[in-house]
Design a protein around this motif. Structure first.
Motif, PDB file in Angstrom:
ATOM      1  N   MET A  20       0.826  -1.208   0.000  1.00  0.00           N
ATOM      2  CA  MET A  20       0.000   0.000   0.000  1.00  0.00           C
ATOM      3  C   MET A  20       0.861   1.260   0.000  1.00  0.00           C
ATOM      4  N   MET A  21       1.887   1.300   0.884  1.00  0.00           N
ATOM      5  CA  MET A  21       2.760   2.467   0.924  1.00  0.00           C
ATOM      6  C   MET A  21       3.651   2.515  -0.313  1.00  0.00           C
ATOM      7  N   GLY A  22       4.175   1.368  -0.716  1.00  0.00           N
ATOM      8  CA  GLY A  22       5.054   1.332  -1.876  1.00  0.00           C
ATOM      9  C   GLY A  22       4.375   1.790  -3.146  1.00  0.00           C
ATOM     10  N   ALA A  23       3.116   1.383  -3.331  1.00  0.00           N
ATOM     11  CA  ALA A  23       2.372   1.804  -4.516  1.00  0.00           C
ATOM     12  C   ALA A  23       2.191   3.319  -4.527  1.00  0.00           C
ATOM     13  N   ALA A  24       1.920   3.894  -3.356  1.00  0.00           N
ATOM     14  CA  ALA A  24       1.761   5.348  -3.270  1.00  0.00           C
ATOM     15  C   ALA A  24       3.076   6.065  -3.568  1.00  0.00           C
ATOM     16  N   LEU A  25       4.178   5.544  -3.033  1.00  0.00           N
ATOM     17  CA  LEU A  25       5.492   6.135  -3.317  1.00  0.00           C
ATOM     18  C   LEU A  25       5.820   6.042  -4.809  1.00  0.00           C
ATOM     19  N   GLY A  26       5.575   4.875  -5.396  1.00  0.00           N
ATOM     20  CA  GLY A  26       5.847   4.703  -6.818  1.00  0.00           C
ATOM     21  C   GLY A  26       5.041   5.649  -7.674  1.00  0.00           C
ATOM     22  N   ARG A  68      18.509  -2.141 -14.280  1.00  0.00           N
ATOM     23  CA  ARG A  68      17.926  -1.035 -15.030  1.00  0.00           C
ATOM     24  C   ARG A  68      17.787   0.265 -14.250  1.00  0.00           C
ATOM     25  N   SER A  69      17.802   0.212 -12.929  1.00  0.00           N
ATOM     26  CA  SER A  69      17.409   1.383 -12.135  1.00  0.00           C
ATOM     27  C   SER A  69      18.548   2.362 -11.880  1.00  0.00           C
ATOM     28  N   ASP A  70      18.193   3.631 -11.843  1.00  0.00           N
ATOM     29  CA  ASP A  70      19.103   4.685 -11.375  1.00  0.00           C
ATOM     30  C   ASP A  70      18.885   4.949  -9.885  1.00  0.00           C
ATOM     31  N   VAL A  71      17.684   4.665  -9.421  1.00  0.00           N
ATOM     32  CA  VAL A  71      17.327   4.790  -8.008  1.00  0.00           C
ATOM     33  C   VAL A  71      16.517   3.549  -7.640  1.00  0.00           C
ATOM     34  N   ILE A  72      16.837   2.945  -6.515  1.00  0.00           N
ATOM     35  CA  ILE A  72      16.061   1.813  -6.006  1.00  0.00           C
ATOM     36  C   ILE A  72      15.493   2.200  -4.650  1.00  0.00           C
ATOM     37  N   VAL A  73      14.189   2.060  -4.498  1.00  0.00           N
ATOM     38  CA  VAL A  73      13.522   2.384  -3.241  1.00  0.00           C
ATOM     39  C   VAL A  73      13.074   1.084  -2.577  1.00  0.00           C
ATOM     40  N   SER A  74      13.549   0.857  -1.360  1.00  0.00           N
ATOM     41  CA  SER A  74      13.154  -0.330  -0.591  1.00  0.00           C
ATOM     42  C   SER A  74      12.103   0.083   0.430  1.00  0.00           C
ATOM     43  N   ILE A  75      10.902  -0.499   0.314  1.00  0.00           N
ATOM     44  CA  ILE A  75       9.827  -0.250   1.274  1.00  0.00           C
ATOM     45  C   ILE A  75       9.233  -1.620   1.601  1.00  0.00           C
ATOM     46  N   CYS A  76       9.697  -2.196   2.694  1.00  0.00           N
ATOM     47  CA  CYS A  76       9.370  -3.578   3.024  1.00  0.00           C
ATOM     48  C   CYS A  76       9.232  -3.715   4.540  1.00  0.00           C
ATOM     49  N   PRO A  77       8.829  -4.872   5.041  1.00  0.00           N
ATOM     50  CA  PRO A  77       8.779  -5.074   6.488  1.00  0.00           C
ATOM     51  C   PRO A  77      10.154  -4.827   7.118  1.00  0.00           C
TER      52      PRO A  77
END
Length: 278
Positions: A20-26, A68-77
């Motif tokens: 839920m939070m990750g989808a909003a951040l994306g 592929r990524s220039d930025v990787i965002v980790s949002i996990c438990p």
């Protein structure tokens, strides 16, 4: 900032993972990013649906995100934050241009500093989300710290997330989140302990009557906490344990958070677990 020379104007952002939070951040980063991608392998139907609704691009796995990524965002438990960073490190291999890695998890400063040692402290940004998944502005702040914090903050300009930079110190954002969690999660957990102890002694009705004389509705307190924690109680266990580590590191008693972790662990045992909820 020399090590960020050549950072693209519209970077590819990799998201691990769109709960839920990750989808909003994306979704929030789409306006600044060339694309927002996520690793689809092994994820739930609910996660896939959220990613689809947020218009995120699925790729096969973490290795492809890392490539592929220039930025990787980790949002996990919180309890798997280090493991996710290790997955990324292994997938990066000897890639010449290292992506920025944003650890946006509720972890201790020591945990995110360890991730900095793993991936390079100049390439890691410490992130702390305070507030609900943001689909409209005004409710949620994303605190950022680290050498490249300002670069990451720029990805959220004009988005529902208010990005604030704390400074260059890796771990500052996580420290703030841990302190905030003491009042938002650890203190409310005391009501769970109050109720459990009263039931253990068979004085729950008398306690409720006495609290009502003081203007305290215990059932309302418990219902409110249950609504906020809900199926996330299992996740709050890890957050409280990380918060305990954070306060202990600066000589503050950590019993509040350790006790809260245990109360949320017991709550989780009585509730269905949605491990892709966030």
């Amino acid at each position: 900032m020399d090590e960020l020379t050549g950072f693209p104007a519209r970077p590819v952002v990799g998201l691990l993972h769109p709960g839920m939070m990750g989808a909003a951040l994306g979704s929030a980063m789409k306006r600044a990013a060339g694309a927002v991608i996520w690793a689809a392998a092994g994820r739930s139907v609910a996660t896939s649906k959220r990613a689809e609704l947020a218009d995120l691009v699925g790729v096969p796995d973490v290795a492809e995100v890392a490539r592929r990524s220039d930025v990787i965002v980790s949002i996990c438990p919180p309890h798997v934050a280090r493991a996710v960073a290790e997955q990324v490190a292994a997938a990066l291999g000897d890639r010449a241009h290292r992506p920025l890695f944003v650890d946006a998890n509720a972890v201790s400063p020591a945990t995110v500093q360890g991730i900095g040692e793993l991936l390079g402290p100049g390439r890691v940004v410490d992130g702390a989300v305070i507030g609900p998944p943001a689909w409209e502005p005004g409710r949620t702040v994303l605190w950022l710290s680290g050498a490249a914090a300002a670069v990451v903050a720029g990805l959220f300009e004009g988005s529902p997330f208010e990005a604030r930079v704390l400074g260059p110190d890796l771990g500052a954002a996580s420290a703030l989140k841990a302190c905030y969690a003491l009042q938002s999660k650890a203190i409310p957990a005391a009501w769970l302990a109050v109720d459990a102890a009263a039931r253990g002694y068979g004085v729950e009705d008398a306690l409720r009557s006495q609290l009502a004389r003081d203007g305290v509705d215990l059932d309302a307190k418990l219902d409110d906490l249950g609504a906020r924690a809900g199926a996330k109680a299992w996740r709050w266990v890890g957050e409280m344990e990380e918060a305990a580590d954070a306060v202990a590191a600066v000589g503050v008693p950590d019993g509040f958070s350790r006790s809260a972790a245990e109360m949320y662990r017991r709550m989780a045992e009585d509730r269905p677990i949605d491990q892709h909820e966030r």
